[in-house]
Design a protein around this motif. Structure first.
Motif, PDB file in Angstrom:
ATOM      1  N   ALA A 126       0.466   0.537   4.811  1.00 52.64           N
ATOM      2  CA  ALA A 126      -0.854   1.026   4.407  1.00 52.64           C
ATOM      3  C   ALA A 126      -1.934   0.463   5.326  1.00 52.64           C
ATOM      4  O   ALA A 126      -2.863   1.172   5.739  1.00 52.64           O
ATOM      5  CB  ALA A 126      -1.136   0.642   2.958  1.00 52.64           C
ATOM      6  N   LEU A 127      -1.796  -0.800   5.665  1.00 55.86           N
ATOM      7  CA  LEU A 127      -2.764  -1.469   6.533  1.00 55.86           C
ATOM      8  C   LEU A 127      -2.847  -0.777   7.893  1.00 55.86           C
ATOM      9  O   LEU A 127      -3.937  -0.544   8.428  1.00 55.86           O
ATOM     10  CB  LEU A 127      -2.325  -2.926   6.702  1.00 55.86           C
ATOM     11  CG  LEU A 127      -3.367  -3.987   7.024  1.00 55.86           C
ATOM     12  CD1 LEU A 127      -4.447  -4.023   5.964  1.00 55.86           C
ATOM     13  CD2 LEU A 127      -2.700  -5.354   7.132  1.00 55.86           C
ATOM     14  N   LYS A 128      -1.700  -0.434   8.432  1.00 58.84           N
ATOM     15  CA  LYS A 128      -1.669   0.218   9.746  1.00 58.84           C
ATOM     16  C   LYS A 128      -2.333   1.593   9.694  1.00 58.84           C
ATOM     17  O   LYS A 128      -3.060   1.985  10.620  1.00 58.84           O
ATOM     18  CB  LYS A 128      -0.220   0.346  10.224  1.00 58.84           C
ATOM     19  CG  LYS A 128       0.453  -0.994  10.478  1.00 58.84           C
ATOM     20  CD  LYS A 128       1.933  -0.834  10.773  1.00 58.84           C
ATOM     21  CE  LYS A 128       2.612  -2.193  10.910  1.00 58.84           C
ATOM     22  NZ  LYS A 128       4.052  -2.088  11.216  1.00 58.84           N
ATOM     23  N   PHE A 129      -2.095   2.318   8.609  1.00 57.21           N
ATOM     24  CA  PHE A 129      -2.666   3.661   8.521  1.00 57.21           C
ATOM     25  C   PHE A 129      -4.165   3.626   8.215  1.00 57.21           C
ATOM     26  O   PHE A 129      -4.908   4.498   8.682  1.00 57.21           O
ATOM     27  CB  PHE A 129      -1.901   4.487   7.490  1.00 57.21           C
ATOM     28  CG  PHE A 129      -0.503   4.828   7.937  1.00 57.21           C
ATOM     29  CD1 PHE A 129      -0.289   5.493   9.138  1.00 57.21           C
ATOM     30  CD2 PHE A 129       0.600   4.466   7.186  1.00 57.21           C
ATOM     31  CE1 PHE A 129       0.993   5.797   9.575  1.00 57.21           C
ATOM     32  CE2 PHE A 129       1.884   4.759   7.613  1.00 57.21           C
ATOM     33  CZ  PHE A 129       2.081   5.428   8.810  1.00 57.21           C
ATOM     34  N   SER A 138     -11.158  -0.096   3.049  1.00 56.38           N
ATOM     35  CA  SER A 138      -9.802  -0.087   2.492  1.00 56.38           C
ATOM     36  C   SER A 138      -8.901  -1.057   3.239  1.00 56.38           C
ATOM     37  O   SER A 138      -8.056  -1.727   2.640  1.00 56.38           O
ATOM     38  CB  SER A 138      -9.219   1.326   2.555  1.00 56.38           C
ATOM     39  OG  SER A 138      -9.992   2.229   1.790  1.00 56.38           O
ATOM     40  N   LEU A 139      -9.080  -1.140   4.555  1.00 55.19           N
ATOM     41  CA  LEU A 139      -8.245  -2.041   5.348  1.00 55.19           C
ATOM     42  C   LEU A 139      -8.420  -3.490   4.904  1.00 55.19           C
ATOM     43  O   LEU A 139      -7.435  -4.206   4.699  1.00 55.19           O
ATOM     44  CB  LEU A 139      -8.578  -1.892   6.835  1.00 55.19           C
ATOM     45  CG  LEU A 139      -7.734  -2.733   7.800  1.00 55.19           C
ATOM     46  CD1 LEU A 139      -7.492  -1.974   9.101  1.00 55.19           C
ATOM     47  CD2 LEU A 139      -8.399  -4.070   8.126  1.00 55.19           C
ATOM     48  N   PHE A 140      -9.664  -3.923   4.736  1.00 51.58           N
ATOM     49  CA  PHE A 140      -9.889  -5.315   4.349  1.00 51.58           C
ATOM     50  C   PHE A 140      -9.418  -5.571   2.922  1.00 51.58           C
ATOM     51  O   PHE A 140      -8.863  -6.635   2.625  1.00 51.58           O
ATOM     52  CB  PHE A 140     -11.364  -5.681   4.502  1.00 51.58           C
ATOM     53  CG  PHE A 140     -11.795  -5.816   5.934  1.00 51.58           C
ATOM     54  CD1 PHE A 140     -11.141  -6.679   6.798  1.00 51.58           C
ATOM     55  CD2 PHE A 140     -12.844  -5.071   6.435  1.00 51.58           C
ATOM     56  CE1 PHE A 140     -11.521  -6.804   8.125  1.00 51.58           C
ATOM     57  CE2 PHE A 140     -13.238  -5.184   7.759  1.00 51.58           C
ATOM     58  CZ  PHE A 140     -12.577  -6.050   8.609  1.00 51.58           C
ATOM     59  N   ARG A 141      -9.625  -4.608   2.041  1.00 54.49           N
ATOM     60  CA  ARG A 141      -9.179  -4.794   0.653  1.00 54.49           C
ATOM     61  C   ARG A 141      -7.664  -4.946   0.589  1.00 54.49           C
ATOM     62  O   ARG A 141      -7.145  -5.900  -0.011  1.00 54.49           O
ATOM     63  CB  ARG A 141      -9.633  -3.603  -0.206  1.00 54.49           C
ATOM     64  CG  ARG A 141      -9.096  -3.628  -1.633  1.00 54.49           C
ATOM     65  CD  ARG A 141      -9.576  -2.419  -2.416  1.00 54.49           C
ATOM     66  NE  ARG A 141      -9.247  -1.160  -1.772  1.00 54.49           N
ATOM     67  CZ  ARG A 141      -8.059  -0.590  -1.814  1.00 54.49           C
ATOM     68  NH1 ARG A 141      -7.047  -1.183  -2.468  1.00 54.49           N
ATOM     69  NH2 ARG A 141      -7.839   0.569  -1.224  1.00 54.49           N
TER      70      ARG A 141
END
Length: 295
Positions: A126-129, A138-141
């Motif tokens: 999920a982080l990569k996408f 969303s990435l930081f969360r």
């Protein structure tokens, strides 16, 4: 869709089910993209109602659809960062599909967590996408959730790796002041768990000038993190989790076999140590005055 999730968060199971049943025939006549979004929202509602198994089952085929849409597979994503994945995307890929895939993986991870399962691979993907979709919030969360997950499993090196290779570089790239305090203070805690106590305290000292004007809750959290770092220095962090031999190879083999992201259960539960018993670390102190203060 918003009403569905509002009812679910309010615990209105009957109202949520009725709304889903009423919407399903209508959504069935809409384009596939709208149907996928509907399925995602139903999974979110199921998760909010505590039906984590149903949410996971609903979102699994959705994840596969999104992978197919962008021309990737979970095994291709394994071991690659976002810039390495970008050239592998299918011609004509859309940012929305990448973002929806990340959102679906996030829901899947939460559903697995609710079932007592731990799957860092899900959040890593999920982080990569989110990175590919340029979705910093969303990435930081999700990234900070992933770091917390690694710490809870005592995989401190994994937490440090996520911090230093993904979250901190993105913080520098996007220059988002809103995340400066929470990300850097979490990084300091991770450093302390990795026994880099001086670096941890230096990191917290750098945040001191920014504390003026922070909300009381944030100031309290920073104070708690400083206390935690001091206690980790004094008593030492818990033992690190050691991955089993060939763990990554086994995970990759599982992905190739069924194209589903593997789940990994957390450490095996052990007998709870009484607060007045001797700490099992061998310090001679009572547990409540030693590592019990860190729990």
């Amino acid at each position: 869709m918003k009403r569905m999730n509002f009812l679910a968060k309010d615990g209105d199971r009957r109202g949520t089910s009725r709304l889903i049943a009423n919407l399903a025939p209508v959504v069935g006549e809409l384009p596939a993209g709208h149907q996928r979004i509907f399925s995602y929202n139903v999974a979110c509602a199921e998760l909010a109602l505590g039906d984590s198994a149903a949410a996971a089952a609903r979102v699994e085929p959705l994840i596969k659809e999104y992978y197919d849409l962008i021309g990737l597979t979970p095994e291709l994503v394994m071991g690659k960062n976002a810039p390495e994945l970008a050239p592998l995307l299918k011609d004509g890929w859309e940012v929305d599909d990448v973002k929806h895939l990340a959102d679906s993986l996030d829901v899947y991870a939460k559903a697995l967590d609710a079932q007592g399962k731990i799957s860092p691979f899900v959040r890593l993907h999920a982080l990569k996408f989110y990175n590919l979709a340029l979705a910093p919030d969303s990435l930081f969360r999700v990234g900070q959730d992933l770091v917390d997950q690694f710490i809870s499993r005592r995989d401190f090196d994994g937490a440090l790796n996520v911090m230093e290779t993904v979250i901190l570089p993105q913080l520098r790239q996007w220059k988002l002041a809103d995340y400066l305090i929470t990300v850097r203070s979490q990084y300091a805690v991770v450093l302390a768990y990795c026994r880099r106590f001086d670096d941890a305290e230096t990191e917290m000292a750098r945040l001191k000038p920014y504390e003026t004007g922070l909300k009381p809750l944030v100031q309290k959290e920073l104070a708690n993190q400083r206390d935690l770092i001091r206690n980790l220095r004094k008593f030492g962090p818990p033992p690190k989790w050691v991955p089993p031999p060939r763990a990554l190879e086994q995970a990759a083999a599982m992905l190739k076999g069924n194209r589903r992201i593997p789940t990994v259960r957390g450490p095996v539960a052990v007998r709870k140590v009484g607060r007045n018993e001797r700490c099992p670390c061998g310090s001679g102190e009572k547990y409540k005055r030693c590592h019990g203060r860190l729990s």
